[in-house]
Design a protein around this motif. Sequence first.
Motif, PDB file in Angstrom:
ATOM      1  N   ARG A  44      86.898  -8.319  39.818  1.00 31.08           N
ATOM      2  CA  ARG A  44      86.339  -8.064  38.486  1.00 31.08           C
ATOM      3  C   ARG A  44      85.810  -6.637  38.393  1.00 31.08           C
ATOM      4  O   ARG A  44      86.010  -5.955  37.393  1.00 31.08           O
ATOM      5  CB  ARG A  44      85.223  -9.082  38.232  1.00 31.08           C
ATOM      6  CG  ARG A  44      84.460  -8.908  36.936  1.00 31.08           C
ATOM      7  CD  ARG A  44      83.392  -9.977  36.826  1.00 31.08           C
ATOM      8  NE  ARG A  44      82.270  -9.533  36.041  1.00 31.08           N
ATOM      9  CZ  ARG A  44      82.156  -9.663  34.729  1.00 31.08           C
ATOM     10  NH1 ARG A  44      83.122 -10.240  34.068  1.00 31.08           N
ATOM     11  NH2 ARG A  44      81.095  -9.220  34.092  1.00 31.08           N
ATOM     12  N   MET A  45      85.139  -6.163  39.459  1.00 32.35           N
ATOM     13  CA  MET A  45      84.580  -4.817  39.448  1.00 32.35           C
ATOM     14  C   MET A  45      85.667  -3.750  39.465  1.00 32.35           C
ATOM     15  O   MET A  45      85.411  -2.598  39.129  1.00 32.35           O
ATOM     16  CB  MET A  45      83.649  -4.644  40.654  1.00 32.35           C
ATOM     17  CG  MET A  45      82.375  -5.463  40.557  1.00 32.35           C
ATOM     18  SD  MET A  45      81.500  -5.597  42.129  1.00 32.35           S
ATOM     19  CE  MET A  45      81.115  -3.901  42.450  1.00 32.35           C
ATOM     20  N   ASP A  46      86.888  -4.140  39.871  1.00 34.95           N
ATOM     21  CA  ASP A  46      87.983  -3.171  39.983  1.00 34.95           C
ATOM     22  C   ASP A  46      88.822  -3.099  38.710  1.00 34.95           C
ATOM     23  O   ASP A  46      89.841  -2.424  38.667  1.00 34.95           O
ATOM     24  CB  ASP A  46      88.871  -3.564  41.171  1.00 34.95           C
ATOM     25  CG  ASP A  46      89.682  -2.387  41.671  1.00 34.95           C
ATOM     26  OD1 ASP A  46      89.163  -1.264  41.626  1.00 34.95           O
ATOM     27  OD2 ASP A  46      90.841  -2.584  42.079  1.00 34.95           O
ATOM     28  N   ILE A  47      88.402  -3.804  37.663  1.00 28.64           N
ATOM     29  CA  ILE A  47      89.179  -3.820  36.416  1.00 28.64           C
ATOM     30  C   ILE A  47      89.238  -2.415  35.825  1.00 28.64           C
ATOM     31  O   ILE A  47      88.200  -1.762  35.651  1.00 28.64           O
ATOM     32  CB  ILE A  47      88.534  -4.786  35.404  1.00 28.64           C
ATOM     33  CG1 ILE A  47      88.761  -6.224  35.835  1.00 28.64           C
ATOM     34  CG2 ILE A  47      89.088  -4.560  34.007  1.00 28.64           C
ATOM     35  CD1 ILE A  47      88.058  -7.223  34.962  1.00 28.64           C
ATOM     36  N   PRO A  48      90.432  -1.921  35.509  1.00 31.39           N
ATOM     37  CA  PRO A  48      90.515  -0.585  34.903  1.00 31.39           C
ATOM     38  C   PRO A  48      90.063  -0.625  33.442  1.00 31.39           C
ATOM     39  O   PRO A  48      90.383  -1.560  32.714  1.00 31.39           O
ATOM     40  CB  PRO A  48      92.001  -0.244  35.011  1.00 31.39           C
ATOM     41  CG  PRO A  48      92.691  -1.572  35.067  1.00 31.39           C
ATOM     42  CD  PRO A  48      91.752  -2.525  35.749  1.00 31.39           C
ATOM     43  N   SER A  49      89.317   0.379  33.049  1.00 33.36           N
ATOM     44  CA  SER A  49      88.863   0.437  31.659  1.00 33.36           C
ATOM     45  C   SER A  49      89.928   1.052  30.766  1.00 33.36           C
ATOM     46  O   SER A  49      89.934   0.839  29.552  1.00 33.36           O
ATOM     47  CB  SER A  49      87.578   1.264  31.566  1.00 33.36           C
ATOM     48  OG  SER A  49      87.833   2.606  31.954  1.00 33.36           O
ATOM     49  N   GLY A  50      90.818   1.862  31.351  1.00 34.25           N
ATOM     50  CA  GLY A  50      91.853   2.521  30.562  1.00 34.25           C
ATOM     51  C   GLY A  50      91.400   3.833  29.952  1.00 34.25           C
ATOM     52  O   GLY A  50      92.171   4.488  29.249  1.00 34.25           O
ATOM     53  N   ILE A  51      90.147   4.215  30.189  1.00 36.36           N
ATOM     54  CA  ILE A  51      89.633   5.448  29.594  1.00 36.36           C
ATOM     55  C   ILE A  51      89.314   6.458  30.699  1.00 36.36           C
ATOM     56  O   ILE A  51      89.268   6.103  31.879  1.00 36.36           O
ATOM     57  CB  ILE A  51      88.375   5.178  28.743  1.00 36.36           C
ATOM     58  CG1 ILE A  51      87.235   4.654  29.629  1.00 36.36           C
ATOM     59  CG2 ILE A  51      88.691   4.168  27.646  1.00 36.36           C
ATOM     60  CD1 ILE A  51      85.950   4.422  28.877  1.00 36.36           C
ATOM     61  N   ALA A  52      89.081   7.704  30.288  1.00 36.12           N
ATOM     62  CA  ALA A  52      88.779   8.773  31.259  1.00 36.12           C
ATOM     63  C   ALA A  52      87.302   8.705  31.630  1.00 36.12           C
ATOM     64  O   ALA A  52      86.490   9.535  31.212  1.00 36.12           O
ATOM     65  CB  ALA A  52      89.140  10.127  30.660  1.00 36.12           C
ATOM     66  N   GLU A  53      86.947   7.727  32.438  1.00 38.54           N
ATOM     67  CA  GLU A  53      85.530   7.435  32.711  1.00 38.54           C
ATOM     68  C   GLU A  53      84.770   8.628  33.273  1.00 38.54           C
ATOM     69  O   GLU A  53      83.614   8.852  32.910  1.00 38.54           O
ATOM     70  CB  GLU A  53      85.422   6.260  33.688  1.00 38.54           C
ATOM     71  CG  GLU A  53      85.875   4.946  33.108  1.00 38.54           C
ATOM     72  CD  GLU A  53      85.636   3.802  34.075  1.00 38.54           C
ATOM     73  OE1 GLU A  53      84.701   3.895  34.887  1.00 38.54           O
ATOM     74  OE2 GLU A  53      86.390   2.819  34.022  1.00 38.54           O
ATOM     75  N   HIS A  54      85.393   9.373  34.172  1.00 44.89           N
ATOM     76  CA  HIS A  54      84.665  10.453  34.850  1.00 44.89           C
ATOM     77  C   HIS A  54      84.473  11.687  33.961  1.00 44.89           C
ATOM     78  O   HIS A  54      83.910  12.679  34.409  1.00 44.89           O
ATOM     79  CB  HIS A  54      85.401  10.848  36.127  1.00 44.89           C
ATOM     80  CG  HIS A  54      85.589   9.699  37.074  1.00 44.89           C
ATOM     81  ND1 HIS A  54      84.561   8.868  37.451  1.00 44.89           N
ATOM     82  CD2 HIS A  54      86.696   9.228  37.697  1.00 44.89           C
ATOM     83  CE1 HIS A  54      85.010   7.945  38.275  1.00 44.89           C
ATOM     84  NE2 HIS A  54      86.311   8.126  38.431  1.00 44.89           N
ATOM     85  N   GLN A  55      84.991  11.616  32.735  1.00 50.29           N
ATOM     86  CA  GLN A  55      84.862  12.772  31.839  1.00 50.29           C
ATOM     87  C   GLN A  55      84.053  12.438  30.589  1.00 50.29           C
ATOM     88  O   GLN A  55      83.981  13.257  29.678  1.00 50.29           O
ATOM     89  CB  GLN A  55      86.255  13.258  31.416  1.00 50.29           C
ATOM     90  CG  GLN A  55      87.144  13.652  32.578  1.00 50.29           C
ATOM     91  CD  GLN A  55      88.556  13.982  32.133  1.00 50.29           C
ATOM     92  OE1 GLN A  55      88.805  14.324  30.980  1.00 50.29           O
ATOM     93  NE2 GLN A  55      89.491  13.879  33.053  1.00 50.29           N
TER      94      GLN A  55
END
Length: 410
Positions: A44-55
């Motif tokens: 569950r914690m590894d689910i990709p959000s699909g967005i540029a999280e680190h930016q």
Amino acid sequence: MEIRPILSTLLRHKTTAFLLIVQIALTCAIVCNAVFLIHQRLQRMDIPSGIAEHQLLQIQFAYVGDRPDAYAQAQADLATLRQIAGVQAVALANQLPLSGYAMSNSGIKLRPNQQHDSLEVASYYGQNLLATLGVRLLAGRDFRSGELLDYKAVMPALHTNDMTHLPHAVIVSQAVAARLWPGQDALGKTIYVGNDIPLQVIGVSGPLARPDDLQNGPQYSIVYPIRLTATEGGSYVIRTAARDRKQVLKAALVALQRLDPNRIVLEKRTYDEVRQSFFGGDRAMAGMLAGVIAAMLAITALGIAGLASFWVAQRRRTIGIRRALGATRGDILRYFQTENFLLATLGIALGMGLAYGVNLLLMQHYELPRMPSIYLPAGAIALWMIGQLAVLVPALRAAAVPPVVATRAS
């Protein structure tokens, strides 16, 4: 190694042996299910959000009442944020992936007058939203400026079916397209929401995670061409280089407060912090379960070692006699290891049944999936190894008993 003498000895200590078997069985059942639950949490914690999280950065203000110039204020805010050095894109979004706060969901139908929804999805609004979030557009196009509508006009139109103030286009995530039209091109298809309001699919995006309710399909999301204001619960989303996030966040807060000093900041954080907060409970649960596993294995190992030490002390004369009759140290060592292996095997066999029963209970009460069978042999191997290691020291002590002990004892 002859098994019969070992079984005969164990039958003379039925209660003690039974208690150790029960302890091993409980450990097997709990450890197998705990490891399975940890794996579920990690997935569950590894689910990709699909967005540029680190930016990305998020700034959200508290609702302090509606104001007539809210849309002008929002446009002024967005224009100001774009002027900050290092800012690549900005948007005002109703909700954000993995934020834990779901403001809007939609029931989608494939036909008008359909009695039940075909799918329930997270609904995202916001101008320039996909570009700011870094969501890839896999097919079709993004919204044109002429297609964008104000949230304040759309909401009343939903109740009156006033099509002049309702959106006519929508962008769906790839997961939604695959679920509704498997093997087909989603572009140009029509979906219906609310009171059978038709929306044409003009674009298909890559993954776009829901704000919460991941169990209902983590990537089931759609985007409407709707503009928001900060007073309608929206968050400012800023995209910048990862190394510039702290200074851009600081500059953005100063710039927005300068435009309106009366704002109350609810959130000011990087998106890494958003994900960290969203999965905080899962991380804590995984850590707690790991602690339970360690405690159960340690208690079981100590129990095996303690019982083996007790039996070695009790059988010291017997061991001396066997040594006097020609038994080697290796024979004595194998005797205690075989005895432990038999007890562990009985405990593991009982524990596998218990593990299966516990998993059924978890499935019924917590909607967990069935535990894959691979966890059972993995747990068995772990317990066999721990049992052999735990009994090793007492067994070596027994093997060191000299034959003369038999003479002294008599």
